[in-house]
Scaffold this motif. Structure first.
Motif, PDB file in Angstrom:
ATOM      1  N   TYR B  56      -3.441  -9.328   5.095  1.00 27.42           N
ATOM      2  CA  TYR B  56      -3.216  -8.205   4.197  1.00 27.42           C
ATOM      3  C   TYR B  56      -4.208  -7.079   4.449  1.00 27.42           C
ATOM      4  O   TYR B  56      -3.858  -5.900   4.427  1.00 27.42           O
ATOM      5  N   ALA B  57      -5.469  -7.440   4.714  1.00 29.93           N
ATOM      6  CA  ALA B  57      -6.480  -6.411   4.951  1.00 29.93           C
ATOM      7  C   ALA B  57      -6.184  -5.655   6.240  1.00 29.93           C
ATOM      8  O   ALA B  57      -6.334  -4.428   6.310  1.00 29.93           O
ATOM      9  N   SER B  58      -5.752  -6.392   7.272  1.00 32.95           N
ATOM     10  CA  SER B  58      -5.434  -5.730   8.539  1.00 32.95           C
ATOM     11  C   SER B  58      -4.280  -4.773   8.372  1.00 32.95           C
ATOM     12  O   SER B  58      -4.281  -3.674   8.925  1.00 32.95           O
ATOM     13  N   MET B  59      -3.290  -5.184   7.614  1.00 35.14           N
ATOM     14  CA  MET B  59      -2.145  -4.299   7.406  1.00 35.14           C
ATOM     15  C   MET B  59      -2.564  -3.067   6.612  1.00 35.14           C
ATOM     16  O   MET B  59      -2.241  -1.944   6.972  1.00 35.14           O
ATOM     17  N   ALA B  60      -3.298  -3.291   5.534  1.00 34.59           N
ATOM     18  CA  ALA B  60      -3.700  -2.155   4.704  1.00 34.59           C
ATOM     19  C   ALA B  60      -4.582  -1.181   5.493  1.00 34.59           C
ATOM     20  O   ALA B  60      -4.433   0.039   5.362  1.00 34.59           O
ATOM     21  N   SER B  61      -5.476  -1.707   6.323  1.00 33.74           N
ATOM     22  CA  SER B  61      -6.315  -0.825   7.142  1.00 33.74           C
ATOM     23  C   SER B  61      -5.484  -0.046   8.138  1.00 33.74           C
ATOM     24  O   SER B  61      -5.741   1.128   8.396  1.00 33.74           O
ATOM     25  N   SER B  62      -4.477  -0.720   8.711  1.00 37.05           N
ATOM     26  CA  SER B  62      -3.654  -0.031   9.708  1.00 37.05           C
ATOM     27  C   SER B  62      -2.839   1.084   9.075  1.00 37.05           C
ATOM     28  O   SER B  62      -2.547   2.087   9.714  1.00 37.05           O
ATOM     29  N   VAL B  63      -2.447   0.888   7.832  1.00 40.94           N
ATOM     30  CA  VAL B  63      -1.661   1.914   7.152  1.00 40.94           C
ATOM     31  C   VAL B  63      -2.525   3.127   6.843  1.00 40.94           C
ATOM     32  O   VAL B  63      -2.073   4.262   6.965  1.00 40.94           O
ATOM     33  N   GLY B  64      -3.769   2.873   6.430  1.00 39.35           N
ATOM     34  CA  GLY B  64      -4.653   3.997   6.195  1.00 39.35           C
ATOM     35  C   GLY B  64      -4.698   4.401   4.729  1.00 39.35           C
ATOM     36  O   GLY B  64      -3.949   3.897   3.907  1.00 39.35           O
TER      37      GLY B  64
END
Lengths: 94, 161
Positions: B56-64
């Motif tokens: 979840y953190a990786s996805m949220a970081s990738s979204v910005g």
């Protein structure tokens, strides 16, 4: 265009967002939902309530899928030997 | 980098790439950590939680930061992480610590419908949003969740061969 209209803090009929815009978003959501092949359902618009309901169900099922995949990945991590770690490393350097 | 960010909002495949990259890095870090091959139930559970949080953190970081749900999700994960770190140090006294700030919702239209409230609970950051914004964020959130699932499945396939 009046730019000094005070922002309404309560839900009244005169919202800044029109119902049409809401409906547009609802149908966009409907398009995201997985299609259910049901000969009895008529093609086209579902009610907003139905779309929201199915959206909630869909999100919940996606969350469960992430849970399941995380568990599998976690087990794989535990059993990984150095060969697999090297594979991942090589993927990163591509 | 900005154009990359903007195009990623419309182009889900680049989100997948960024997510995959971040997530695999996070997994690598996890696999190198101390007792990553422990089989005790407690350790397995902790590992599972870390993998899931990393996803979840990786996805949220990738979204910005432009997406409210991404910001809220990162906040939640960091708070939880800080909370658990403090628990380790302070033991039983952490009940007094507030781990999350609850934002007072402004301008949110209370339709009060059951579905809307459920949706607010399911979408990160959904509690404090206007209904229109909630619908908007939900659409994007679903697209990213789908991408996340696909990438995770691909990684599993790669990893298990």
């Amino acid at each position: 265009m009046s730019s000094r209209r005070p922002r309404s803090r309560h839900s009244t009929g005169s919202s800044r967002i029109s119902d049409d815009q809401i409906n547009e978003l609802v149908s966009k959501l409907q398009q995201l939902l997985p299609e259910v092949q049901n000969p009895r359902s008529r093609l086209g618009k579902k009610s907003a309530t139905k779309v929201l309901q199915e959206t909630c169900n869909y999100i919940r099922s996606l969350h469960r899928e992430v849970d399941d995949l995380s568990e599998r990945l976690s087990e794989l991590l535990a059993n990984a030997d150095t060969t697999q770690a090297a594979l991942i490393r090589s993927l990163l350097t591509q | 980098m900005t154009s990359d960010h903007i195009s990623s909002l419309r182009n889900p495949s680049s989100i997948k790439t960024r997510f995959a990259h971040r997530f695999v890095l996070a997994l690598k870090k996890l696999s190198m950590d101390r007792a990553s091959s422990s089989v005790s139930m407690a350790d397995r559970y902790k590992r599972y939680r870390k993998v899931r949080a990393a996803a979840y953190a990786s996805m949220a970081s990738s979204v910005g930061p432009k997406r409210a749900w991404a910001r809220a999700l990162l906040r939640k994960i960091r708070n939880r992480k800080m909370g658990s770190n403090l628990m380790k140090r302070l033991g039983s006294r952490t009940g007094l610590l507030k781990k999350r700030t609850v934002l007072k919702p402004r301008n949110h239209r209370e339709m009060g419908s059951e579905q809307e409230n459920s949706l607010r609970e399911l979408v990160p950051g959904g509690e404090g949003m206007e209904f229109y914004r909630l619908l908007n964020e939900t659409g994007h959130y679903i697209k990213c969740l789908r991408a996340q699932v696909k990438v995770m499945k691909n990684i599993i396939d790669l990893y298990s061969n």
